[in-house]
Design a protein around this motif. Structure first.
Motif, PDB file in Angstrom:
ATOM      1  N   LEU A  43     -15.901  -0.194 -12.014  1.00  0.00           N
ATOM      2  CA  LEU A  43     -14.649  -0.917 -12.241  1.00  0.00           C
ATOM      3  C   LEU A  43     -13.461  -0.129 -11.713  1.00  0.00           C
ATOM      4  CD1 LEU A  43     -13.046  -3.245 -13.405  1.00  0.00           C
ATOM      5  CD2 LEU A  43     -13.156  -2.137 -15.659  1.00  0.00           C
ATOM      6  N   ALA A  44     -13.455   1.175 -11.936  1.00  0.00           N
ATOM      7  CA  ALA A  44     -12.358   2.021 -11.454  1.00  0.00           C
ATOM      8  C   ALA A  44     -12.245   1.952  -9.936  1.00  0.00           C
ATOM      9  CB  ALA A  44     -12.562   3.461 -11.910  1.00  0.00           C
ATOM     10  N   ALA A  45     -13.398   1.921  -9.262  1.00  0.00           N
ATOM     11  CA  ALA A  45     -13.386   1.845  -7.801  1.00  0.00           C
ATOM     12  C   ALA A  45     -12.816   0.513  -7.331  1.00  0.00           C
ATOM     13  CB  ALA A  45     -14.806   2.031  -7.261  1.00  0.00           C
ATOM     14  N   ARG A  46     -13.144  -0.570  -8.048  1.00  0.00           N
ATOM     15  CA  ARG A  46     -12.609  -1.893  -7.694  1.00  0.00           C
ATOM     16  C   ARG A  46     -11.085  -1.922  -7.858  1.00  0.00           C
ATOM     17  NH1 ARG A  46     -14.573  -6.623 -10.834  1.00  0.00           N
ATOM     18  NH2 ARG A  46     -13.283  -7.674  -9.280  1.00  0.00           N
ATOM     19  N   ILE A  47     -10.604  -1.323  -8.938  1.00  0.00           N
ATOM     20  CA  ILE A  47      -9.161  -1.295  -9.191  1.00  0.00           C
ATOM     21  C   ILE A  47      -8.450  -0.480  -8.117  1.00  0.00           C
ATOM     22  CG2 ILE A  47      -7.377  -0.497 -10.793  1.00  0.00           C
ATOM     23  CD1 ILE A  47      -9.395  -1.056 -13.068  1.00  0.00           C
ATOM     24  N   ALA A  48      -9.005   0.688  -7.814  1.00  0.00           N
ATOM     25  CA  ALA A  48      -8.395   1.557  -6.805  1.00  0.00           C
ATOM     26  C   ALA A  48      -8.343   0.869  -5.442  1.00  0.00           C
ATOM     27  CB  ALA A  48      -9.174   2.869  -6.716  1.00  0.00           C
ATOM     28  N   ALA A  49      -9.395   0.137  -5.106  1.00  0.00           N
ATOM     29  CA  ALA A  49      -9.421  -0.571  -3.820  1.00  0.00           C
ATOM     30  C   ALA A  49      -8.383  -1.690  -3.797  1.00  0.00           C
ATOM     31  CB  ALA A  49     -10.822  -1.139  -3.573  1.00  0.00           C
ATOM     32  N   ALA A  50      -8.268  -2.418  -4.906  1.00  0.00           N
ATOM     33  CA  ALA A  50      -7.296  -3.516  -4.972  1.00  0.00           C
ATOM     34  C   ALA A  50      -5.869  -3.011  -4.885  1.00  0.00           C
ATOM     35  CB  ALA A  50      -7.488  -4.307  -6.264  1.00  0.00           C
ATOM     36  N   ALA A  51      -5.641  -1.787  -5.383  1.00  0.00           N
ATOM     37  CA  ALA A  51      -4.291  -1.237  -5.433  1.00  0.00           C
ATOM     38  C   ALA A  51      -4.003  -0.253  -4.305  1.00  0.00           C
ATOM     39  CB  ALA A  51      -4.061  -0.560  -6.783  1.00  0.00           C
ATOM     40  N   ALA A  52      -4.797  -0.298  -3.256  1.00  0.00           N
ATOM     41  CA  ALA A  52      -4.536   0.588  -2.120  1.00  0.00           C
ATOM     42  C   ALA A  52      -3.137   0.317  -1.569  1.00  0.00           C
ATOM     43  CB  ALA A  52      -5.583   0.351  -1.035  1.00  0.00           C
ATOM     44  N   PRO A  53      -2.336   1.366  -1.334  1.00  0.00           N
ATOM     45  CA  PRO A  53      -0.944   1.179  -0.900  1.00  0.00           C
ATOM     46  C   PRO A  53      -0.821   0.419   0.418  1.00  0.00           C
ATOM     47  CG  PRO A  53      -1.315   3.429  -1.629  1.00  0.00           C
ATOM     48  CD  PRO A  53      -2.670   2.782  -1.542  1.00  0.00           C
ATOM     49  N   SER A  54       0.162  -0.472   0.471  1.00  0.00           N
ATOM     50  CA  SER A  54       0.450  -1.219   1.684  1.00  0.00           C
ATOM     51  C   SER A  54       1.195  -0.330   2.679  1.00  0.00           C
ATOM     52  CB  SER A  54       1.308  -2.441   1.348  1.00  0.00           C
ATOM     53  OG  SER A  54       1.808  -3.055   2.508  1.00  0.00           O
ATOM     54  N   THR A  55       0.969  -0.592   3.961  1.00  0.00           N
ATOM     55  CA  THR A  55       1.686   0.148   5.006  1.00  0.00           C
ATOM     56  C   THR A  55       2.870  -0.653   5.545  1.00  0.00           C
ATOM     57  OG1 THR A  55       0.171  -0.744   6.676  1.00  0.00           O
ATOM     58  CG2 THR A  55      -0.404   1.380   5.697  1.00  0.00           C
ATOM     59  N   ALA A  56       3.090  -1.835   4.961  1.00  0.00           N
ATOM     60  CA  ALA A  56       4.189  -2.690   5.415  1.00  0.00           C
ATOM     61  C   ALA A  56       5.535  -2.110   4.994  1.00  0.00           C
ATOM     62  CB  ALA A  56       4.028  -4.100   4.837  1.00  0.00           C
ATOM     63  N   ARG A  57       6.553  -2.461   5.730  1.00  0.00           N
ATOM     64  CA  ARG A  57       7.902  -2.014   5.389  1.00  0.00           C
ATOM     65  C   ARG A  57       8.299  -2.612   4.035  1.00  0.00           C
ATOM     66  NH1 ARG A  57      13.390  -3.233   8.937  1.00  0.00           N
ATOM     67  NH2 ARG A  57      14.864  -2.125   7.571  1.00  0.00           N
ATOM     68  N   PRO A  58       8.785  -1.796   3.105  1.00  0.00           N
ATOM     69  CA  PRO A  58       9.113  -2.303   1.761  1.00  0.00           C
ATOM     70  C   PRO A  58      10.216  -3.353   1.784  1.00  0.00           C
ATOM     71  CG  PRO A  58       8.965   0.092   1.759  1.00  0.00           C
ATOM     72  CD  PRO A  58       8.944  -0.332   3.193  1.00  0.00           C
TER      73      PRO A  58
END
Length: 268
Positions: free
Chosen positions: A138-153
């Motif tokens: 479950l922790a791995a799924r959460i971490a993958a879903a919350a991977a930081p975006s590289t788009a301009r904020p």
């Protein structure tokens, strides 16, 4: 032949030596959401009554309806004879005293302020249930879903019906950043949790306004105000359900999916 007989004689001992999974009572709806994914149903003997309330639950009602729900009082919890009680940061003193007197283990988890803290809690809860391996998944799924975006904020603000805004140091703030937004709370001079009056919002609106009012609701005092609806002509006003703000844990997966959806809408 003799070896086979010895193995048969040893088998009952091997089975009896297997550790018994703890009986668990949760008095926190966010803990319930993690238990739903890491614990065996048979070892859950009680959950929070909030999980059976459609307005507050972070789990499917069909799942919550399978279990005894309590409001967290000492009498209710002790009657379920748990081995461990999992709770949030705030527990009634009488309940704490009763559990201590009966030597029932109580584990409390504060509200996570980041994805990292939430992932750590998932691991701790899973370990307490005896299923650390499920916690890792479950922790791995959460971490993958919350991977930081590289788009301009892009500037955004989460605005609740009473004008309450989550600011720096909150899980919502962390999720916004990871989805490609810049939380505009600080630009308004707001604290960690603060109220932004409607007049200030209309006078200087963010690029994206995430409203916790359900889509189509027109009678909410602030998020359903005509002035807010008019803002949609100039900025992106998108629904962000309150249930996505109630908990961390697996709720982060759904929250990030919604935030990324809005971010893609802005980009297009």
């Amino acid at each position: 032949m003799i070896r086979s007989l010895l193995l048969l004689l040893a088998a009952p001992w091997v089975v009896s030596a297997a550790p018994r999974l703890p009986r668990i009572v949760s008095i926190n709806p966010c803990v319930d959401a993690v238990l739903a994914r890491v614990a065996d149903p048979a070892q859950i003997v009680g959950i929070s009554h909030y999980s059976q309330d459609v307005r507050a639950t972070s789990v499917p009602l069909s799942w919550a309806g399978r279990f005894k729900a309590t409001s967290g009082t000492a009498e209710e919890v002790v009657a379920l004879r748990p081995d461990v009680v999992l709770a949030g940061a705030h527990v009634e003193p009488a309940t704490i005293a009763a559990l201590k007197r009966l030597k029932i283990r109580l584990v409390q988890y504060p509200v996570p302020a980041s994805v990292a803290e939430s992932v750590a809690q998932v691991g701790e809860i899973a370990t307490a249930t005896g299923h650390a391996d499920r916690g890792n998944v479950l922790a791995a799924r959460i971490a993958a879903a919350a991977a930081p975006s590289t788009a301009r904020p892009v500037g955004a603000l989460v605005w609740q019906g009473n004008g309450l805004v989550p600011g720096s140091g909150t899980l919502t703030d962390d999720l916004l950043k990871r989805a490609g937004f810049r939380n505009m709370s600080a630009a308004y001079g707001l604290k960690q949790w603060d109220v932004l009056p409607l007049e200030y919002l209309v006078a200087d609106p963010p690029r994206v306004l995430l409203s916790t009012a359900p889509e189509g609701v027109q009678d909410d005092r602030m998020t359903g105000h005509p002035a807010v609806r008019r803002l949609a002509q100039h900025i992106t006003v998108a629904a962000y359900p309150t249930r996505l703000m109630n908990c961390g844990g697996p709720t982060i997966i759904a929250a990030m999916a919604r935030l990324r959806q809005v971010r893609a809408q802005v980009a297009s």
